[in-house]
Design a protein around this motif. Structure first.
Motif, mmCIF file in Angstrom:
data_model
loop_
_atom_site.group_PDB
_atom_site.id
_atom_site.type_symbol
_atom_site.label_atom_id
_atom_site.label_comp_id
_atom_site.label_asym_id
_atom_site.label_seq_id
_atom_site.Cartn_x
_atom_site.Cartn_y
_atom_site.Cartn_z
ATOM 1 N N HIS A 136 -2.389 -7.458 6.577
ATOM 2 C CA HIS A 136 -2.988 -7.087 7.867
ATOM 3 C C HIS A 136 -3.080 -5.566 7.966
ATOM 4 C CE1 HIS A 136 -2.638 -7.347 12.565
ATOM 5 N NE2 HIS A 136 -3.880 -7.153 12.189
ATOM 6 N N ASN A 137 -1.915 -4.928 7.854
ATOM 7 C CA ASN A 137 -1.831 -3.478 8.007
ATOM 8 C C ASN A 137 -1.308 -2.907 6.694
ATOM 9 O OD1 ASN A 137 -1.837 -1.242 10.154
ATOM 10 N ND2 ASN A 137 0.231 -1.019 9.289
ATOM 11 N N GLU A 138 -2.196 -2.263 5.917
ATOM 12 C CA GLU A 138 -1.808 -1.767 4.591
ATOM 13 C C GLU A 138 -1.075 -0.426 4.766
ATOM 14 O OE1 GLU A 138 -1.811 -2.948 1.229
ATOM 15 O OE2 GLU A 138 -0.666 -1.097 1.224
ATOM 16 N N THR A 139 0.247 -0.511 4.722
ATOM 17 C CA THR A 139 1.100 0.636 5.007
ATOM 18 C C THR A 139 0.866 1.789 4.046
ATOM 19 O OG1 THR A 139 2.712 -1.135 5.330
ATOM 20 C CG2 THR A 139 3.472 1.086 5.746
ATOM 21 N N SER A 140 0.430 1.491 2.833
ATOM 22 C CA SER A 140 0.327 2.558 1.829
ATOM 23 C C SER A 140 -0.872 3.473 2.060
ATOM 24 C CB SER A 140 0.249 1.948 0.425
ATOM 25 O OG SER A 140 -0.944 1.199 0.263
ATOM 26 N N THR A 141 -1.890 2.972 2.762
ATOM 27 C CA THR A 141 -3.098 3.781 2.960
ATOM 28 C C THR A 141 -3.448 3.983 4.428
ATOM 29 O OG1 THR A 141 -4.478 1.790 2.819
ATOM 30 C CG2 THR A 141 -4.098 2.999 0.769
ATOM 31 N N GLY A 142 -2.696 3.333 5.326
ATOM 32 C CA GLY A 142 -2.984 3.485 6.751
ATOM 33 C C GLY A 142 -4.239 2.757 7.195
ATOM 34 N N VAL A 143 -4.487 1.593 6.584
ATOM 35 C CA VAL A 143 -5.692 0.807 6.893
ATOM 36 C C VAL A 143 -5.300 -0.485 7.609
ATOM 37 C CG1 VAL A 143 -7.463 -0.651 5.829
ATOM 38 C CG2 VAL A 143 -7.124 1.706 5.028
ATOM 39 N N LEU A 144 -6.025 -0.801 8.687
ATOM 40 C CA LEU A 144 -5.845 -2.083 9.364
ATOM 41 C C LEU A 144 -7.001 -3.002 9.003
ATOM 42 C CD1 LEU A 144 -4.121 -3.585 11.624
ATOM 43 C CD2 LEU A 144 -6.001 -2.957 13.163
ATOM 44 N N ASN A 145 -6.683 -4.150 8.416
ATOM 45 C CA ASN A 145 -7.733 -5.123 8.122
ATOM 46 C C ASN A 145 -8.059 -5.952 9.354
ATOM 47 O OD1 ASN A 145 -8.443 -4.629 5.388
ATOM 48 N ND2 ASN A 145 -6.472 -5.508 4.751
ATOM 49 N N ASP A 146 -9.316 -6.376 9.445
ATOM 50 C CA ASP A 146 -9.779 -7.163 10.591
ATOM 51 C C ASP A 146 -9.511 -8.639 10.291
ATOM 52 O OD1 ASP A 146 -11.074 -8.477 12.615
ATOM 53 O OD2 ASP A 146 -12.897 -7.244 12.524
ATOM 54 N N VAL A 147 -8.282 -9.061 10.562
ATOM 55 C CA VAL A 147 -7.870 -10.416 10.188
ATOM 56 C C VAL A 147 -8.682 -11.467 10.941
ATOM 57 C CG1 VAL A 147 -5.948 -12.054 10.295
ATOM 58 C CG2 VAL A 147 -5.563 -9.757 9.411
#
Lengths: 365, 365
Positions: free
Chosen positions: A133-144
């Motif tokens: 959901h929230n890719e901590t390594s790149t600061g990206v939130l996926n639109d689940v």
């Protein structure tokens, strides 16, 4: 100390006090009251009618639980990744001998629902799609929500949709039931403002049906066992009591504040963080429009090394920010999940402004 | 409260204070110092030159880790049990599709080294023998030194000898290297006087050789991953920090007191507990000579129900003793591991004396 790594996050004073309480009988009435409240509050934030199980492990343990409880060796899995934690989920599925198709998006980009749907249509059928959901390594939130809808439109029956929301849930909404997500995973030390040591997981009815036939070995992470014990407000093994005391105290606060109010507060903190970064001339690593509300990855001016900045922040300001998880990603990461204020973030950027005006290069020489 | 269940055990005041400390960066220098000290101290108590790995899980998770890291589906395992926790180890091996031969001793009896050796000789070869050091459910201490020697005399190469000492180690000696034990497992909430949430495990060189070819799936409990991270004094996933803070504080105390001094203190506490029980006319469930130094299982006079006694101890005295783990075992269990004094035990027996002089039957009518 200003702890701004993306987890563990600082504990509010009342949570910290709760953590330091004496041990109790995990088979006694006081425990059952506490655990019953924790379970009820968690359902609010998972936005589900299903039970939420609390495991004594890091979030990674619950990722493994989702695989161990629903799949069998040889099952086909589409592993969607846009960073280190998506890659981790992929590796866990492979460790359990799933037949994994990896779908990797560029670092800093979000997972594209249509690309995922095409993979499901053209390379399926899959037993499960696993994603972050929230890719901590790149600061990206996926639109689940969009991803789950696209997957369901692409295959009938749809594969199980299992989502690692370790660094999202509690700070970002994930409407498990409304969006049709089959497994949701999170970790106590992130937006929940509780100590590390606990992972939380809920399964849909479809996932529970898969449990009945899944052949992967499981014991410690057997959610069927957890289900039997939860019926009497207990856990199969002795749980991490201090973390649970903390989670109980933080959930009480969170239930009072409300699911949407907390999510709005995180969006505002993240927007403030991004604006301060841009004001300083720093870059944002994540794709525009898919910024994480809980962690921001910042790129630095040419020639400034992330590790030099991180070391100077600790040494000169007692500010602890996150390093890159991935050597290919040259960023520093600022966590703003859970117990975080605008002032906490302003202190980070005041320090960064001083450091970037020449101090760092001097310190690193 | 007088917490006399056989774990979680009460925390000493300094340990409790340590537990309530604020979160830190688990990838930072302060953590690495703390974890380095914990690792060094644990080796003293495991009496091994091998590294000891700290997992965020209950002890059951480390039992699973021993199976997941050294065995493959179909491997032959001799599962020795004299109670609930021996049965649990057996079940975990079966969950991982080992070909398990169960060797069960009568409840209250210790595992007999010669019977085990005969099984190894006549029903082997086995890849592993798994057993319990201190059977918490019946208050029996198995003679691991004699058992390990008998197994090695019965087969060459000897099977791996893997021992659950969850409720033993830290209060009872287990000389891993000298006795030739291949896997030793324990849990933070027992004799270690720390909160639940951490399990500790060490593997012999032979077990590490088995790791290289073992085919069982593993990720969260992958000790190879733990080994790589321990080299820089870290853990693969975020560890349960409050429990680790507590374990650090308790190990400092324990290292000062010394391995044999602690074991002697536990033997004395157990002897005192048994004498007070006999003085009251109660029975000892365990086989004579194989009494556990950390937990005593007491049988009650005819007609007195264990659950009535346990409830009255809580309601009238705030004393929390352990119920039977097994419906076939009609006992109450008194934990005396870790932070426990003669006075704590005397308070239990003073209460029992009052209750058994007629109060209970009145209360339960």
């Amino acid at each position: 100390m200003n702890l701004r790594i993306p987890g563990p996050t600082p504990l509010p004073p009342d949570v910290l006090l709760a953590v330091g309480q004496q041990m109790i009988n995990h088979r006694g009435a006081a425990f059952e009251r506490l655990f019953g409240e924790v379970s009820a509050w968690l359902k609010l934030f998972f936005e589900t009618e299903q039970e939420v199980y609390v495991l004594t492990s890091s979030g990674t343990g619950a990722m493994e639980a989702s695989i161990a409880n629903t799949l069998s060796p040889g099952d086909r899995v589409l592993a969607v990744s846009c960073g280190s934690f998506g890659d981790r989920y992929d590796e866990i599925a492979r460790a359990y001998r799933a037949d994994v198709t990896s779908l990797k998006f560029a670092l800093g980009q979000a997972a594209d629902p249509e690309v995922i749907a095409r993979a499901v249509r053209e390379q399926g059928p899959f037993q499960a799609v696993i994603l972050t959901h929230n890719e901590t390594s790149t600061g990206v939130l996926n639109d689940v929500q969009a991803i789950a809808a696209a997957i369901r439109a692409a295959a009938d029956p749809a594969p199980l949709i299992m989502v690692d929301s370790i660094s999202g849930l509690g700070g970002v909404r994930l409407q498990m039931d409304a969006w049709g997500v089959d497994a949701v995973i999170t970790g106590s030390q992130k937006a929940w403002m509780a100590p590390p040591g606990l992972a939380m997981i809920a399964l849909s009815q479809r996932a529970w049906q898969a449990y009945e036939t899944a052949q992967n070995p499981r014991y410690y992470f057997d959610l069927g066992l957890a289900r039997r014990y939860l019926a009497r407000h207990q856990t199969p093994s002795t749980p991490a009591l201090p973390a649970l005391y903390g989670l109980h105290a933080s959930l009480r606060r969170m239930a009072e504040e409300g699911v949407e109010a907390i999510a709005a507060r995180h969006r505002a903190l993240a927007a403030h963080c991004r604006q301060r970064a841009l004001d300083l001339g720093l870059g944002l690593y994540a794709q525009e429009g898919r910024y994480s509300p809980t962690v921001t990855a910042l790129t630095l001016p040419d020639g400034v090394k992330p590790n030099d900045v991180l070391k100077a922040l600790v040494a000169q300001y007692d500010i602890h920010a996150g390093s890159s998880k991935d050597p290919r990603v040259g960023v520093i990461r600022i966590g703003h999940m859970g117990h975080c204020s605008i002032a906490d973030l302003d202190a980070v950027f005041a320090a960064l402004a001083e450091l970037l005006s020449g101090e760092i290069s001097a310190a690193s020489r």
